[in-house]
Design a protein around this motif. Structure first.
Motif, short mmCIF file in Angstrom:
data_model
loop_
_atom_site.label_atom_id
_atom_site.label_comp_id
_atom_site.label_asym_id
_atom_site.label_seq_id
_atom_site.Cartn_x
_atom_site.Cartn_y
_atom_site.Cartn_z
N ILE A 71 93.44 70.73 -5.79
CA ILE A 71 93.80 69.99 -7.00
C ILE A 71 95.31 69.79 -7.07
CG2 ILE A 71 93.96 70.19 -9.53
CD1 ILE A 71 91.05 71.29 -9.44
N ASN A 72 96.07 70.84 -6.79
CA ASN A 72 97.53 70.73 -6.81
C ASN A 72 98.02 69.77 -5.74
OD1 ASN A 72 97.88 72.46 -8.99
ND2 ASN A 72 97.96 74.26 -7.69
N GLU A 73 97.42 69.83 -4.56
CA GLU A 73 97.77 68.92 -3.47
C GLU A 73 97.49 67.47 -3.87
OE1 GLU A 73 95.47 68.06 0.63
OE2 GLU A 73 96.34 70.07 0.50
N LEU A 74 96.35 67.24 -4.48
CA LEU A 74 95.98 65.88 -4.90
C LEU A 74 96.90 65.36 -5.99
CD1 LEU A 74 92.11 66.19 -4.85
CD2 LEU A 74 93.51 64.77 -3.35
N ARG A 75 97.27 66.21 -6.93
CA ARG A 75 98.19 65.77 -7.98
C ARG A 75 99.51 65.31 -7.37
NH1 ARG A 75 97.48 70.22 -12.77
NH2 ARG A 75 98.13 71.62 -11.13
N GLU A 76 100.02 66.06 -6.41
CA GLU A 76 101.27 65.67 -5.74
C GLU A 76 101.11 64.37 -4.97
OE1 GLU A 76 103.11 68.78 -3.45
OE2 GLU A 76 102.80 70.24 -5.06
N LYS A 77 100.01 64.24 -4.25
CA LYS A 77 99.77 63.02 -3.47
C LYS A 77 99.62 61.79 -4.36
CE LYS A 77 97.94 65.12 0.67
NZ LYS A 77 97.10 64.88 1.82
N ILE A 78 98.95 61.95 -5.49
CA ILE A 78 98.77 60.83 -6.41
C ILE A 78 100.12 60.38 -6.97
CG2 ILE A 78 97.85 60.19 -8.69
CD1 ILE A 78 95.35 61.91 -7.91
N VAL A 79 100.94 61.33 -7.39
CA VAL A 79 102.27 60.99 -7.92
C VAL A 79 103.09 60.28 -6.85
CG1 VAL A 79 104.46 61.98 -8.70
CG2 VAL A 79 102.32 62.77 -9.71
N ASP A 80 103.05 60.78 -5.62
CA ASP A 80 103.82 60.16 -4.53
C ASP A 80 103.27 58.78 -4.16
OD1 ASP A 80 105.55 62.31 -4.36
OD2 ASP A 80 104.50 63.25 -2.67
N ALA A 81 101.95 58.70 -3.95
CA ALA A 81 101.34 57.45 -3.49
C ALA A 81 101.48 56.33 -4.51
CB ALA A 81 99.86 57.67 -3.16
N LEU A 82 101.42 56.68 -5.79
CA LEU A 82 101.47 55.66 -6.84
C LEU A 82 102.87 55.52 -7.44
CD1 LEU A 82 98.10 56.37 -8.65
CD2 LEU A 82 98.56 54.90 -6.68
N ASN A 83 103.81 56.28 -6.89
CA ASN A 83 105.21 56.21 -7.33
C ASN A 83 105.32 56.40 -8.84
OD1 ASN A 83 107.95 55.99 -6.83
ND2 ASN A 83 107.96 53.77 -7.10
N LEU A 84 104.66 57.44 -9.33
CA LEU A 84 104.69 57.76 -10.76
C LEU A 84 105.96 58.56 -11.05
CD1 LEU A 84 100.95 58.79 -11.25
CD2 LEU A 84 102.00 56.56 -11.71
N GLN A 85 107.07 57.87 -11.17
CA GLN A 85 108.39 58.50 -11.25
C GLN A 85 108.58 59.40 -12.45
OE1 GLN A 85 111.10 55.23 -11.00
NE2 GLN A 85 110.62 54.83 -8.86
N ARG B 62 96.22 57.82 -19.64
CA ARG B 62 97.64 57.83 -20.00
C ARG B 62 98.57 57.59 -18.83
NH1 ARG B 62 100.81 62.14 -18.66
NH2 ARG B 62 99.63 63.88 -17.82
N LEU B 63 98.09 57.79 -17.59
CA LEU B 63 98.94 57.59 -16.42
C LEU B 63 99.12 56.12 -16.07
CD1 LEU B 63 97.56 60.45 -14.15
CD2 LEU B 63 99.65 60.46 -15.53
N GLY B 64 98.30 55.26 -16.65
CA GLY B 64 98.42 53.83 -16.40
C GLY B 64 97.90 53.39 -15.04
N ILE B 65 96.98 54.16 -14.48
CA ILE B 65 96.41 53.83 -13.17
C ILE B 65 95.44 52.67 -13.34
CG2 ILE B 65 94.96 54.69 -11.30
CD1 ILE B 65 96.23 57.45 -11.78
N ASP B 66 95.66 51.62 -12.53
CA ASP B 66 94.82 50.43 -12.61
C ASP B 66 94.08 50.20 -11.29
OD1 ASP B 66 96.69 49.37 -10.83
OD2 ASP B 66 97.69 48.15 -12.35
N SER B 67 93.42 49.06 -11.17
CA SER B 67 92.59 48.79 -9.99
C SER B 67 93.41 48.72 -8.70
CB SER B 67 91.80 47.50 -10.18
OG SER B 67 92.67 46.41 -10.39
N ILE B 68 94.64 48.25 -8.75
CA ILE B 68 95.49 48.22 -7.56
C ILE B 68 95.82 49.65 -7.13
CG2 ILE B 68 97.74 47.50 -6.65
CD1 ILE B 68 95.78 45.18 -7.20
#
Length: 88
Positions: free
Chosen positions: A5-19, A36-42
């Protein structure tokens, strides 16, 4: 599971550039897409590519993607056991 879970949270932030989002600020059970993170279809396409590249798993239809990307915990569960039924 917590390590994944921690690994995925880091990867999601990095991959989606959630600054403005710290990985640990993502609740493992919160809604990913449309939340709330604003993740969309792209962004979902980016996450699909991440899962395929990093974990060798294929998410090949919209219904499965909706269940897998419901939360970080759902995604981790799918990665741990792709044959298990991911809850709706």
């Amino acid at each position: 599971m917590d390590k994944l879970i921690n690994e995925l949270r880091e990867k999601i932030v990095d991959a989606l550039n959630l600054q403005d989002v710290a990985p640990q600020a993502i609740d493992p059970d919160e809604q990913l897409v449309g939340g709330r993170l604003g993740i969309d279809s792209i962004d979902v396409l980016e996450m699909v590519m991440l899962v395929e590249k990093d974990y060798g798993l294929v998410i090949d239809n919209r219904e499965l993607g909706a269940r897998v990307f419901a939360s970080v915990r759902a995604l981790a569960g799918f990665i741990n056991d792709p044959t298990a039924t991911v809850p709706n």
